[in-house]
Scaffold this motif. Structure first.
Motif, PDB file in Angstrom:
ATOM      1  N   ASN A 120      38.970  48.348  42.774  1.00 51.69           N
ATOM      2  CA  ASN A 120      38.144  47.368  42.068  1.00 51.69           C
ATOM      3  C   ASN A 120      36.677  47.716  42.282  1.00 51.69           C
ATOM      4  OD1 ASN A 120      40.321  45.273  41.461  1.00 51.69           O
ATOM      5  ND2 ASN A 120      40.514  45.462  43.688  1.00 51.69           N
ATOM      6  N   PHE A 121      35.893  47.642  41.212  1.00 48.66           N
ATOM      7  CA  PHE A 121      34.453  47.896  41.325  1.00 48.66           C
ATOM      8  C   PHE A 121      33.692  46.739  40.706  1.00 48.66           C
ATOM      9  CE2 PHE A 121      36.237  52.221  40.762  1.00 48.66           C
ATOM     10  CZ  PHE A 121      35.725  52.845  41.890  1.00 48.66           C
ATOM     11  N   ALA A 122      32.585  46.318  41.329  1.00 50.40           N
ATOM     12  CA  ALA A 122      31.691  45.352  40.690  1.00 50.40           C
ATOM     13  C   ALA A 122      30.315  45.467  41.319  1.00 50.40           C
ATOM     14  CB  ALA A 122      32.226  43.929  40.849  1.00 50.40           C
ATOM     15  N   LYS A 123      29.304  44.990  40.568  1.00 50.90           N
ATOM     16  CA  LYS A 123      27.939  44.975  41.113  1.00 50.90           C
ATOM     17  C   LYS A 123      27.873  43.937  42.225  1.00 50.90           C
ATOM     18  CE  LYS A 123      25.537  47.756  38.255  1.00 50.90           C
ATOM     19  NZ  LYS A 123      24.895  47.322  37.016  1.00 50.90           N
ATOM     20  N   MET A 161      37.782  33.319  48.616  1.00 51.86           N
ATOM     21  CA  MET A 161      38.600  32.221  48.111  1.00 51.86           C
ATOM     22  C   MET A 161      38.708  32.491  46.615  1.00 51.86           C
ATOM     23  SD  MET A 161      40.085  29.522  49.131  1.00 51.86           S
ATOM     24  CE  MET A 161      40.994  28.293  48.224  1.00 51.86           C
ATOM     25  N   VAL A 162      39.915  32.758  46.103  1.00 52.98           N
ATOM     26  CA  VAL A 162      40.018  33.199  44.717  1.00 52.98           C
ATOM     27  C   VAL A 162      40.932  32.298  43.891  1.00 52.98           C
ATOM     28  CG1 VAL A 162      39.665  35.576  45.488  1.00 52.98           C
ATOM     29  CG2 VAL A 162      41.984  34.779  45.002  1.00 52.98           C
ATOM     30  N   ASP A 163      40.685  32.301  42.571  1.00 50.92           N
ATOM     31  CA  ASP A 163      41.552  31.580  41.647  1.00 50.92           C
ATOM     32  C   ASP A 163      42.545  32.572  41.061  1.00 50.92           C
ATOM     33  OD1 ASP A 163      40.241  29.092  41.865  1.00 50.92           O
ATOM     34  OD2 ASP A 163      38.620  29.842  40.574  1.00 50.92           O
ATOM     35  N   VAL A 164      43.774  32.454  41.445  1.00 50.78           N
ATOM     36  CA  VAL A 164      44.790  33.409  40.978  1.00 50.78           C
ATOM     37  C   VAL A 164      45.061  33.187  39.498  1.00 50.78           C
ATOM     38  CG1 VAL A 164      47.163  34.214  41.245  1.00 50.78           C
ATOM     39  CG2 VAL A 164      45.823  33.529  43.254  1.00 50.78           C
ATOM     40  N   GLU A 165      44.953  34.272  38.711  1.00 46.04           N
ATOM     41  CA  GLU A 165      45.122  34.169  37.270  1.00 46.04           C
ATOM     42  C   GLU A 165      46.526  34.622  36.875  1.00 46.04           C
ATOM     43  OE1 GLU A 165      41.138  34.763  34.902  1.00 46.04           O
ATOM     44  OE2 GLU A 165      42.351  36.588  34.887  1.00 46.04           O
ATOM     45  N   LEU A 166      46.997  35.621  37.602  1.00 48.66           N
ATOM     46  CA  LEU A 166      48.245  36.278  37.201  1.00 48.66           C
ATOM     47  C   LEU A 166      48.904  36.885  38.431  1.00 48.66           C
ATOM     48  CD1 LEU A 166      49.532  37.316  34.408  1.00 48.66           C
ATOM     49  CD2 LEU A 166      48.423  39.460  34.976  1.00 48.66           C
ATOM     50  N   VAL A 167      50.225  36.779  38.515  1.00 45.16           N
ATOM     51  CA  VAL A 167      50.952  37.453  39.597  1.00 45.16           C
ATOM     52  C   VAL A 167      52.069  38.277  38.987  1.00 45.16           C
ATOM     53  CG1 VAL A 167      52.288  37.172  41.725  1.00 45.16           C
ATOM     54  CG2 VAL A 167      50.478  35.530  41.164  1.00 45.16           C
ATOM     55  N   GLU A 168      52.072  39.580  39.294  1.00 43.97           N
ATOM     56  CA  GLU A 168      53.184  40.436  38.863  1.00 43.97           C
ATOM     57  C   GLU A 168      54.063  40.672  40.071  1.00 43.97           C
ATOM     58  OE1 GLU A 168      52.041  44.190  37.121  1.00 43.97           O
ATOM     59  OE2 GLU A 168      50.416  43.206  36.057  1.00 43.97           O
ATOM     60  N   ARG A 169      55.301  40.194  39.996  1.00 43.99           N
ATOM     61  CA  ARG A 169      56.194  40.377  41.138  1.00 43.99           C
ATOM     62  C   ARG A 169      56.997  41.658  40.967  1.00 43.99           C
ATOM     63  NH1 ARG A 169      55.426  36.112  44.027  1.00 43.99           N
ATOM     64  NH2 ARG A 169      54.804  34.212  42.958  1.00 43.99           N
ATOM     65  N   LEU A 170      56.810  42.608  41.871  1.00 49.11           N
ATOM     66  CA  LEU A 170      57.469  43.905  41.740  1.00 49.11           C
ATOM     67  C   LEU A 170      58.501  44.127  42.836  1.00 49.11           C
ATOM     68  CD1 LEU A 170      54.318  46.070  40.945  1.00 49.11           C
ATOM     69  CD2 LEU A 170      55.902  45.059  39.328  1.00 49.11           C
ATOM     70  N   VAL A 223      48.312  40.751  42.358  1.00 52.68           N
ATOM     71  CA  VAL A 223      47.646  39.489  42.077  1.00 52.68           C
ATOM     72  C   VAL A 223      46.311  39.773  41.392  1.00 52.68           C
ATOM     73  CG1 VAL A 223      46.586  37.461  43.148  1.00 52.68           C
ATOM     74  CG2 VAL A 223      48.719  38.391  44.066  1.00 52.68           C
ATOM     75  N   VAL A 224      46.083  39.128  40.237  1.00 56.75           N
ATOM     76  CA  VAL A 224      44.834  39.334  39.507  1.00 56.75           C
ATOM     77  C   VAL A 224      43.999  38.063  39.580  1.00 56.75           C
ATOM     78  CG1 VAL A 224      43.810  39.926  37.264  1.00 56.75           C
ATOM     79  CG2 VAL A 224      45.993  40.933  37.945  1.00 56.75           C
ATOM     80  N   PHE A 225      42.703  38.225  39.899  1.00 57.18           N
ATOM     81  CA  PHE A 225      41.809  37.072  39.976  1.00 57.18           C
ATOM     82  C   PHE A 225      40.420  37.476  39.511  1.00 57.18           C
ATOM     83  CE2 PHE A 225      39.680  38.678  43.748  1.00 57.18           C
ATOM     84  CZ  PHE A 225      40.647  39.485  44.342  1.00 57.18           C
ATOM     85  N   PRO A 226      39.652  36.543  38.924  1.00 55.69           N
ATOM     86  CA  PRO A 226      38.319  36.893  38.452  1.00 55.69           C
ATOM     87  C   PRO A 226      37.293  36.827  39.582  1.00 55.69           C
ATOM     88  CG  PRO A 226      38.821  34.634  37.854  1.00 55.69           C
ATOM     89  CD  PRO A 226      40.016  35.145  38.604  1.00 55.69           C
ATOM     90  N   VAL A 227      36.294  37.710  39.485  1.00 56.69           N
ATOM     91  CA  VAL A 227      35.162  37.674  40.409  1.00 56.69           C
ATOM     92  C   VAL A 227      33.912  37.533  39.546  1.00 56.69           C
ATOM     93  CG1 VAL A 227      33.800  39.082  41.996  1.00 56.69           C
ATOM     94  CG2 VAL A 227      36.280  39.024  42.228  1.00 56.69           C
ATOM     95  N   GLN A 234      28.495  41.269  30.034  1.00 57.64           N
ATOM     96  CA  GLN A 234      27.808  40.067  29.583  1.00 57.64           C
ATOM     97  C   GLN A 234      28.444  38.818  30.169  1.00 57.64           C
ATOM     98  OE1 GLN A 234      27.979  40.561  25.391  1.00 57.64           O
ATOM     99  NE2 GLN A 234      26.000  41.592  25.274  1.00 57.64           N
ATOM    100  N   ALA A 235      29.766  38.854  30.218  1.00 59.77           N
ATOM    101  CA  ALA A 235      30.454  37.688  30.733  1.00 59.77           C
ATOM    102  C   ALA A 235      30.199  37.515  32.233  1.00 59.77           C
ATOM    103  CB  ALA A 235      31.946  37.810  30.469  1.00 59.77           C
ATOM    104  N   GLY A 236      29.751  38.594  32.911  1.00 59.42           N
ATOM    105  CA  GLY A 236      29.496  38.524  34.346  1.00 59.42           C
ATOM    106  C   GLY A 236      30.759  38.155  35.107  1.00 59.42           C
ATOM    107  N   ARG A 237      31.860  38.718  34.628  1.00 65.64           N
ATOM    108  CA  ARG A 237      33.125  38.330  35.196  1.00 65.64           C
ATOM    109  C   ARG A 237      34.004  39.574  35.236  1.00 65.64           C
ATOM    110  NH1 ARG A 237      37.854  36.711  33.174  1.00 65.64           N
ATOM    111  NH2 ARG A 237      38.916  34.907  34.050  1.00 65.64           N
ATOM    112  N   THR A 238      34.527  39.879  36.388  1.00 67.72           N
ATOM    113  CA  THR A 238      35.326  41.085  36.537  1.00 67.72           C
ATOM    114  C   THR A 238      36.704  40.736  37.069  1.00 67.72           C
ATOM    115  OG1 THR A 238      33.314  42.289  37.101  1.00 67.72           O
ATOM    116  CG2 THR A 238      35.381  43.345  37.660  1.00 67.72           C
ATOM    117  N   PRO A 239      37.763  41.181  36.385  1.00 64.09           N
ATOM    118  CA  PRO A 239      39.089  40.948  36.961  1.00 64.09           C
ATOM    119  C   PRO A 239      39.316  41.877  38.147  1.00 64.09           C
ATOM    120  CG  PRO A 239      39.253  42.061  34.835  1.00 64.09           C
ATOM    121  CD  PRO A 239      37.800  41.887  35.109  1.00 64.09           C
ATOM    122  N   PHE A 240      39.696  41.318  39.280  1.00 56.99           N
ATOM    123  CA  PHE A 240      40.025  42.094  40.473  1.00 56.99           C
ATOM    124  C   PHE A 240      41.535  42.050  40.683  1.00 56.99           C
ATOM    125  CE2 PHE A 240      36.587  43.200  43.741  1.00 56.99           C
ATOM    126  CZ  PHE A 240      35.682  43.549  42.764  1.00 56.99           C
TER     127      PHE A 240
END
Ligand code: ATP
Ligand code: MG
Length: 385
Positions: free
Chosen positions: A241-244, A293-302, A308-312, A340-346
């Protein structure tokens, strides 16, 4: 056995741009070196220059101490294995194995011995009387390897030898290659675009981008200490994951999250400025006192793991947009919109037993030593003493 020295080698095709740009690599005697990189980065071109199938525009290639630039392929004592194995369809496995020795005039007794040895090594003895049409893909590939083995060359060059096989067979053959590597100890340069193949097979791995060497290192070192964002993003799956993020004293702020700097990192020169923070999905773990502390958006169970995907709330950065020639492309819709959205999925890769559920907040931690820092202009790794 042989050493290969690639010294400042450049290849320019007639249209002008350099497919291989001032590349220098030393391959030690008995070493298994993997060239890896995205499609079009110059892997095959470099391999073909070592084989003598392609002219060198400038620089030198030595095998042991001899410059081989102008030596025809047949005089280089090199055997090449390609993605398409091109066996003779009308010949049995045994005849396919023997053919190269026959045209080279190897005495019969010697040829017999070599064919037997290679067939035994590759588990081909029960198949000697079959024709290629009666073999599976993996068996055909083993015959192709056998044809190279019987020559007992001092160097093997392999260009994506497993690319035509289905996933399961590829994993199986990868293990076979690892076994052969230990058994033969013949100097090998192996080309792949698959980073897992590179990491599992290479004593060392050379990452290429746009014809330029990014880093040559052991798999462990490449994973733990990538020299730039490109290598960091290319090696490892899911991708880092990369973000500013902003440096303030001994803290880095990523959106609403603050993380302390590890002891061995000095970012004083970047104090008050933006950098790029990199975190591998596998470096996140569930922890009651974690920094995120993250808001879980999506969980892929493998099964054995949960993705686990969450926005930053931070500007996203694409590893393949910084540094290198591709950075000229800045008007990418997707990157712009994400920025622009200033939002990165981690992405976090957690244990299969993790309880994470979409819509339920989760606290994650990252060990400070696992954080990666990059210069936002050059993409180079920064801060580590
Ligand atoms: N004969 C040629 N004439 C002009 N350009 C060429 C020629 N062969 C290759 N190239 C260019 O040189 C670059 C490197 O090609 P190369 O085949 O070495 O890439 P590669 O890393 O092996 O890619 P892939 O993973 O797709 O096999 C590419 O941009 C390609 O388009
Ligand atoms: Mg290629």
């Amino acid at each position: 056995m042989a050493r290969i020295s690639i010294e400042g080698v450049t290849k320019r095709y007639s249209d002008g741009s350099a497919a291989v740009d001032n590349v220098s690599i030393e391959v030690a005697d008995g070493e298994f070196l993997v060239l890896v990189g995205p499609s079009g980065c110059g892997k095959s071109t470099l391999l073909r220059m070592i084989a003598g199938l392609e002219d060198i525009t400038s620089g030198a290639i030595r095998v042991d101490d001899r410059i081989v630039n102008d030596l025809p392929p047949k005089d280089r004592d090199i055997a090449m294995i390609f993605q398409t194995y091109a066996l003779f369809p009308h010949m049995t496995v045994e005849k396919n194995l023997r053919y190269g020795l026959k045209v080279r005039g190897t005495p019969k007794a010697e040829a017999d011995a070599r064919v037997q040895k290679a067939a035994k090594t590759l588990g081909l003895l029960p198949l000697m009387n079959r024709r290629p049409g009666q073999l599976s893909g993996g068996q055909r590939q083993r015959v192709a390897i056998g044809r190279a083995l019987v020559r007992e060359p001092s160097v093997f060059l392999m260009d994506e030898p497993l690319a035509n096989l289905d996933t399961k067979l590829r994993v199986h053959m990868r293990t076979e290659f690892a076994r052969l590597r230990e058994q033969l100890r013949t100097t090998t340069v192996y080309v792949t675009h698959d980073q897992v193949e590179a990491m599992t097979l290479g004593h060392r791995v050379c990452v290429l981008r746009d014809g330029v060497v990014q880093q040559i290192d052991t798999p462990d070192q490449l994973f733990a200490r990538p020299k730039n964002m490109f290598v960091a993003g290319f090696i490892g799956s899911p991708e880092m994951n990369f973000a500013k993020a902003k440096v303030v004293g001994r803290t880095v702020t990523l959106g609403s999250h603050a993380v302390g700097l590890p002891d061995d990192v000095d970012l004083a020169r970047h104090d008050g400025r933006e950098i790029v923070l990199g975190i591998r999905p596998s470096d996140f773990y569930e922890r009651a006192d974690g920094q995120f502390m993250v808001d879980v958006e999506l969980v892929e169970r493998l099964g054995s793991e949960n993705i686990v995907v969450f926005p930053v709330a931070a500007e996203s950065v694409r590893a393949d947009r910084i540094g290198g020639r591709a950075s000229a492309v800045v008007d990418d819709e997707e990157a712009l919109q994400a920025g622009q959205a200033g939002r990165t999925p981690f992405t976090a890769r957690l244990d299969g037993t993790a309880k994470a559920r979409a819509g339920v907040p989760l606290r994650l931690g990252v060990a400070p030593e696992a954080l990666h820092f990059f210069d936002p202009q050059t993409g180079l790794s920064i801060g580590r003493r």
